[in-house]
Design a protein around this motif. Structure first.
Motif, mmCIF file in Angstrom:
data_model
loop_
_atom_site.group_PDB
_atom_site.id
_atom_site.type_symbol
_atom_site.label_atom_id
_atom_site.label_comp_id
_atom_site.label_asym_id
_atom_site.label_seq_id
_atom_site.Cartn_x
_atom_site.Cartn_y
_atom_site.Cartn_z
ATOM 1 N N PRO A 99 0.860 -1.346 0.071
ATOM 2 C CA PRO A 99 -0.112 0.048 0.036
ATOM 3 C C PRO A 99 0.729 1.231 -0.061
ATOM 4 C CG PRO A 99 -0.892 -1.663 1.571
ATOM 5 C CD PRO A 99 0.267 -2.125 0.983
ATOM 6 N N ASP A 100 2.023 1.133 0.502
ATOM 7 C CA ASP A 100 2.886 2.290 0.632
ATOM 8 C C ASP A 100 3.406 2.822 -0.813
ATOM 9 O OD1 ASP A 100 4.642 1.966 3.988
ATOM 10 O OD2 ASP A 100 2.516 2.854 3.163
ATOM 11 N N ASP A 101 3.268 1.877 -1.649
ATOM 12 C CA ASP A 101 3.721 2.052 -3.123
ATOM 13 C C ASP A 101 2.771 2.969 -3.685
ATOM 14 O OD1 ASP A 101 5.189 -1.354 -3.333
ATOM 15 O OD2 ASP A 101 6.146 0.569 -2.988
ATOM 16 N N SER A 102 1.377 3.029 -3.390
ATOM 17 C CA SER A 102 0.491 3.965 -4.009
ATOM 18 C C SER A 102 1.023 5.338 -3.946
ATOM 19 C CB SER A 102 -0.712 3.921 -2.965
ATOM 20 O OG SER A 102 -1.201 2.726 -3.165
ATOM 21 N N ALA A 103 0.897 5.820 -5.271
ATOM 22 C CA ALA A 103 1.435 7.212 -5.526
ATOM 23 C C ALA A 103 1.465 7.455 -7.069
ATOM 24 C CB ALA A 103 2.921 7.244 -5.492
ATOM 25 N N MET A 104 1.364 8.688 -7.576
ATOM 26 C CA MET A 104 1.333 9.013 -8.913
ATOM 27 C C MET A 104 3.014 8.772 -9.484
ATOM 28 S SD MET A 104 -0.290 10.151 -11.536
ATOM 29 C CE MET A 104 -1.604 11.213 -11.064
ATOM 30 N N TYR A 105 3.213 8.059 -10.375
ATOM 31 C CA TYR A 105 4.508 7.594 -10.946
ATOM 32 C C TYR A 105 4.761 8.534 -12.082
ATOM 33 C CZ TYR A 105 5.049 3.698 -7.315
ATOM 34 O OH TYR A 105 5.228 3.325 -6.342
ATOM 35 N N TYR A 106 6.224 8.847 -12.073
ATOM 36 C CA TYR A 106 6.448 9.781 -13.265
ATOM 37 C C TYR A 106 7.739 9.348 -13.758
ATOM 38 C CZ TYR A 106 3.410 13.216 -11.053
ATOM 39 O OH TYR A 106 2.209 14.117 -10.541
ATOM 40 N N CYS A 107 7.762 9.218 -15.023
ATOM 41 C CA CYS A 107 8.886 9.103 -15.882
ATOM 42 C C CYS A 107 9.719 10.536 -16.166
ATOM 43 C CB CYS A 107 8.651 8.318 -17.074
ATOM 44 S SG CYS A 107 10.067 8.088 -18.538
ATOM 45 N N ALA A 108 10.950 10.352 -15.935
ATOM 46 C CA ALA A 108 11.673 11.522 -16.283
ATOM 47 C C ALA A 108 13.284 11.312 -16.923
ATOM 48 C CB ALA A 108 12.255 12.077 -15.093
ATOM 49 N N ALA A 109 13.568 12.050 -18.176
ATOM 50 C CA ALA A 109 14.879 12.062 -18.660
ATOM 51 C C ALA A 109 15.648 13.154 -18.537
ATOM 52 C CB ALA A 109 14.393 11.832 -20.004
ATOM 53 N N THR A 110 16.902 13.041 -18.355
ATOM 54 C CA THR A 110 17.823 14.312 -18.113
ATOM 55 C C THR A 110 17.726 14.975 -19.643
ATOM 56 O OG1 THR A 110 19.632 12.769 -18.869
ATOM 57 C CG2 THR A 110 19.273 13.381 -16.510
ATOM 58 N N ARG A 111 17.997 16.517 -19.437
ATOM 59 C CA ARG A 111 17.857 17.142 -20.384
ATOM 60 C C ARG A 111 19.446 17.277 -21.097
ATOM 61 N NH1 ARG A 111 13.794 21.318 -20.689
ATOM 62 N NH2 ARG A 111 12.324 21.101 -18.966
ATOM 63 N N ALA A 112 19.665 17.741 -22.030
ATOM 64 C CA ALA A 112 21.303 17.874 -22.547
ATOM 65 C C ALA A 112 21.954 18.323 -21.732
ATOM 66 C CB ALA A 112 21.138 18.362 -23.868
ATOM 67 N N GLY A 113 23.087 17.625 -21.607
ATOM 68 C CA GLY A 113 24.234 18.166 -20.534
ATOM 69 C C GLY A 113 24.017 18.340 -19.239
ATOM 70 N N ARG A 114 22.930 17.776 -18.751
ATOM 71 C CA ARG A 114 22.611 17.558 -17.293
ATOM 72 C C ARG A 114 22.843 16.415 -16.641
ATOM 73 N NH1 ARG A 114 19.419 21.831 -15.746
ATOM 74 N NH2 ARG A 114 20.117 21.209 -13.659
ATOM 75 N N TRP A 115 23.259 16.242 -15.458
ATOM 76 C CA TRP A 115 23.611 15.257 -14.606
ATOM 77 C C TRP A 115 22.337 14.393 -14.225
ATOM 78 C CZ3 TRP A 115 27.179 12.132 -14.388
ATOM 79 C CH2 TRP A 115 27.678 11.263 -13.351
ATOM 80 N N CYS A 116 22.424 13.406 -13.692
ATOM 81 C CA CYS A 116 21.454 12.481 -13.161
ATOM 82 C C CYS A 116 21.179 12.663 -11.609
ATOM 83 C CB CYS A 116 21.405 10.947 -13.596
ATOM 84 S SG CYS A 116 19.957 10.003 -13.488
ATOM 85 N N GLY A 117 20.726 13.768 -11.086
ATOM 86 C CA GLY A 117 20.974 13.948 -9.636
ATOM 87 C C GLY A 117 19.507 14.403 -9.281
ATOM 88 N N SER A 118 19.465 15.239 -8.163
ATOM 89 C CA SER A 118 18.344 15.485 -7.379
ATOM 90 C C SER A 118 17.396 16.669 -8.199
ATOM 91 C CB SER A 118 18.364 15.440 -5.998
ATOM 92 O OG SER A 118 19.402 16.485 -5.853
ATOM 93 N N ASP A 119 18.169 17.433 -8.818
ATOM 94 C CA ASP A 119 17.617 18.526 -9.437
ATOM 95 C C ASP A 119 16.512 18.535 -10.094
ATOM 96 O OD1 ASP A 119 18.964 21.669 -10.904
ATOM 97 O OD2 ASP A 119 16.981 20.921 -10.193
ATOM 98 N N ILE A 120 15.248 18.695 -9.894
ATOM 99 C CA ILE A 120 14.301 18.415 -10.835
ATOM 100 C C ILE A 120 14.188 19.257 -11.929
ATOM 101 C CG2 ILE A 120 12.775 17.372 -9.013
ATOM 102 C CD1 ILE A 120 11.219 20.172 -9.142
ATOM 103 N N SER A 121 14.762 20.374 -12.023
ATOM 104 C CA SER A 121 14.909 21.106 -13.164
ATOM 105 C C SER A 121 15.763 20.374 -14.336
ATOM 106 C CB SER A 121 15.345 22.582 -13.171
ATOM 107 O OG SER A 121 16.873 22.605 -12.596
ATOM 108 N N ALA A 122 16.386 19.560 -13.883
ATOM 109 C CA ALA A 122 17.512 18.956 -14.823
ATOM 110 C C ALA A 122 16.590 17.881 -15.738
ATOM 111 C CB ALA A 122 18.588 18.069 -14.268
ATOM 112 N N TYR A 123 15.290 17.618 -15.911
ATOM 113 C CA TYR A 123 14.655 16.546 -16.306
ATOM 114 C C TYR A 123 13.437 17.203 -17.199
ATOM 115 C CZ TYR A 123 16.917 13.718 -12.974
ATOM 116 O OH TYR A 123 17.932 13.070 -11.859
ATOM 117 N N TYR A 124 13.035 16.401 -18.292
ATOM 118 C CA TYR A 124 11.840 16.402 -19.033
ATOM 119 C C TYR A 124 10.969 15.473 -18.227
ATOM 120 C CZ TYR A 124 14.429 18.297 -22.784
ATOM 121 O OH TYR A 124 15.286 19.177 -23.647
ATOM 122 N N TRP A 125 9.633 15.551 -18.309
ATOM 123 C CA TRP A 125 8.962 14.926 -17.186
ATOM 124 C C TRP A 125 7.363 14.409 -18.237
ATOM 125 C CZ3 TRP A 125 10.081 13.704 -12.157
ATOM 126 C CH2 TRP A 125 10.854 14.288 -11.730
#
Length: 124
Positions: free
Chosen positions: A88-114
């Motif tokens: 039940p704790d897995d219940s959520a909205m799940y989002y796919c994200a891909a890094t923008r050009a030149g961006r690192w795979c970190g915690s900055d949500i602005s680094a991703y397309y959603w």
């Protein structure tokens, strides 16, 4: 620009399985990694699984390790999240994200397309 479309969410009982898919289109050659995030009401967005596009190396949050598997098909530009032993704790909205050009795979949500997100509901 990269466009992401998720599919495969739904409702399942605890212990069940779901498979989420994310189809990427556009300038996909610029993507360094792809991730699945989730966000439940009143909680922060959480990264649960990561795959590095060129190497296929994967990372998981402790909350899903051993239960979820992320995989990719680069020829089809798709990423899949296989979710087993759901809780039940897995219940959520799940989002796919891909890094923008030149961006690192970190915690900055602005680094991703959603993507637009897909709902997963696990009942006890």
């Amino acid at each position: 620009q990269v466009q992401l479309v998720e599919s495969g969410g739904g409702s399942v009982q605890a212990g069940g399985s779901l498979r989420l898919s994310c189809a990427a289109s556009g300038y996909t050659g610029s993507i360094y990694c792809m991730r699945w995030f989730r966000q439940a009401p009143g909680k922060e967005r959480e990264g649960v699984a990561t795959i590095v596009r060129n190497s296929g190396i994967t990372y998981y949050s402790d909350s899903v390790k051993g239960r979820f598997t992320i995989s990719q098909d680069n020829a089809k530009n798709t990423v899949t999240l296989q979710m087993n032993s759901l809780k039940p704790d897995d219940s959520a909205m799940y989002y796919c994200a891909a890094t923008r050009a030149g961006r690192w795979c970190g915690s900055d949500i602005s680094a991703y397309y959603w993507g637009q997100g897909t709902q997963v509901t696990v009942s006890s």
